[in-house]
Write a protein that holds these residues in place. Structure first.
Motif, PDB file in Angstrom:
ATOM      1  N   THR A 152       0.833  -1.204   0.000  1.00  0.00           N
ATOM      2  CA  THR A 152       0.000   0.000   0.000  1.00  0.00           C
ATOM      3  C   THR A 152       0.865   1.251   0.000  1.00  0.00           C
ATOM      4  O   THR A 152       0.551   2.236  -0.669  1.00  0.00           O
ATOM      5  CB  THR A 152      -0.918   0.009   1.233  1.00  0.00           C
ATOM      6  OG1 THR A 152      -1.667  -1.216   1.243  1.00  0.00           O
ATOM      7  CG2 THR A 152      -1.886   1.168   1.195  1.00  0.00           C
ATOM      8  N   ASN A 212      -3.960  -2.676  -3.024  1.00  0.00           N
ATOM      9  CA  ASN A 212      -4.493  -2.816  -1.671  1.00  0.00           C
ATOM     10  C   ASN A 212      -5.160  -1.540  -1.169  1.00  0.00           C
ATOM     11  O   ASN A 212      -5.394  -1.402   0.025  1.00  0.00           O
ATOM     12  CB  ASN A 212      -3.368  -3.204  -0.707  1.00  0.00           C
ATOM     13  CG  ASN A 212      -2.798  -4.568  -1.017  1.00  0.00           C
ATOM     14  OD1 ASN A 212      -3.526  -5.542  -1.089  1.00  0.00           O
ATOM     15  ND2 ASN A 212      -1.495  -4.630  -1.226  1.00  0.00           N
ATOM     16  N   ASP A 213      -5.463  -0.609  -2.077  1.00  0.00           N
ATOM     17  CA  ASP A 213      -6.119   0.637  -1.695  1.00  0.00           C
ATOM     18  C   ASP A 213      -7.601   0.352  -1.456  1.00  0.00           C
ATOM     19  O   ASP A 213      -8.394   0.262  -2.382  1.00  0.00           O
ATOM     20  CB  ASP A 213      -5.951   1.684  -2.797  1.00  0.00           C
ATOM     21  CG  ASP A 213      -6.576   3.025  -2.429  1.00  0.00           C
ATOM     22  OD1 ASP A 213      -7.072   3.154  -1.282  1.00  0.00           O
ATOM     23  OD2 ASP A 213      -6.579   3.930  -3.278  1.00  0.00           O
TER      24      ASP A 213
END
Length: 355
Positions: free
Chosen positions: A262, A299-300
């Protein structure tokens, strides 16, 4: 309407309990065993002994995640809603899996609470002996990977285990697209699970890039353990963005894996998937051979799944490269719950450069 989780639903039927004939919400143990039943086919296949057994809200156990790693259970409490239930749920799983794990399997508890309570906190502890073996090695097909349950750093709030079960399906996807003797690039390689999958599928040349020397050392260890250490692989300790920027214009790969964290820091510079992914995708697309693939994940959790597709298509347009895009969802044992994006392990796409 914002991205922050503010409530966890235990049962949508709670108000019906007083009505005649109404069903009571399932117990903690029932929910754990239902989650186990959903993985029955995977567990019975013998393909792997690294499986997510409980995935939070998607398995009706809010804030609770349980992984099987070899003969051990790793229990992650990600929300305070799971504090009163983790012990009963994990005990039910351990009892049911006693044939596979032994009568008294190791259980390790990880407290990954947000925000973290004030003061010192023992975030990782052994809650059921015996202690897991050292090294603890898991298998995925013919591949072998060392995992670390975090007991050596009990105060670390989010210990990295060194292996991601949720990417199992994507390891299979990229392996199925390997051209014998082809050239492949694994960016943000971590401990090398994708590199191992590519090599095992017949890749002729794999370059693994990561800034962490310990990760690369574990990567080499995993390849050796899997019988894949050879001249076909090269580890590069380098910032992945700089590595791609320094590639010659005409350099091409038959496949690129782009599975970034991230956020990451390199010296004084800082990179986040939210602000830097578009440029990195564009550069990777430029270095794909015709017919080659790019696996890209994000992974946002604040972004919608459609936004990743829009980002990839826009990046390919800037690179003047026609592509075809397909979904690359997490493995089925890390299921997405519709309407609950906070619970998604990641968003993923498999991008193919048109010939």
């Amino acid at each position: 309407g914002g991205p922050q989780l503010v409530a966890r639903i235990w049962s949508a039927r709670g108000g019906d309990e007083g009505r005649e004939g109404a069903r009571k919400p399932a117990s903690i143990e029932e929910r754990a065993l239902r989650a186990l039943a959903r993985r029955e086919k995977l567990l019975a296949s013998g393909e792997t002994d690294a499986v997510r057994l409980v995935h939070g809200e998607a398995d009706a156990l809010p804030g609770l995640f349980v992984d099987r790693f070899g003969s051990a259970l790793r229990v992650i409490v990600a929300g305070r809603a799971a504090l009163p239930i983790w012990e009963r749920a994990s005990a039910a799983l351990a009892s049911t899996l006693s044939k596979e794990l032994g009568a008294e399997p190791s259980r390790v508890l990880v407290l990954a609470l947000r925000p973290a309570p004030p003061g010192d906190l023992e975030c990782v502890r052994l809650v059921a002996e015996p202690a897991p073996p050292v090294p603890l090695v898991v298998r995925e097909g013919a591949l072998r990977f060392r995992v670390d349950l975090g007991l050596g750093e009990p105060a670390r709030p989010r210990p990295g285990v060194g292996f991601f079960t949720d990417q199992r399906a994507n390891r299979r996807r990229v392996a199925s697209r390997v051209r014998a003797g082809g050239r492949y690039l694994n960016l943000f390689a971590h401990t090398g699970a994708f590199s191992a999958a590519l090599l095992a599928a017949g890749a002729g040349d794999v370059t693994s890039v990561d800034l962490s020397a310990p990760y690369l050392a574990q990567l080499e260890e995993n390849l050796e353990r899997s019988g894949l250490a050879s001249e076909r692989h090269r580890s590069v300790r380098r910032d992945a963005r700089r590595f791609v920027n320094e590639l010659a214009d005409g350099e091409r790969f038959d496949g690129i894996v782009l599975d970034p964290p991230t956020a990451a820091g390199a010296g004084r510079s800082y990179w986040s998937v939210r602000g830097g992914l578009a440029e990195l995708v564009e550069r990777c697309v430029r270095h794909l051979a015709p017919g080659g693939f790019l696996l890209v994940t994000s992974n946002d959790r604040s972004a919608r799944s459609a936004q990743l597709a829009e980002l990839v298509e826009a990046a390919a347009g800037r690179a003047s490269t026609p592509v075809r895009v397909a979904d690359a969802a997490p493995s089925p044992d890390s299921p997405n719950l519709r309407g609950f994006p906070e619970g998604a392990a990641f968003k993923g796409l498999l991008v193919e450069r048109m010939r």
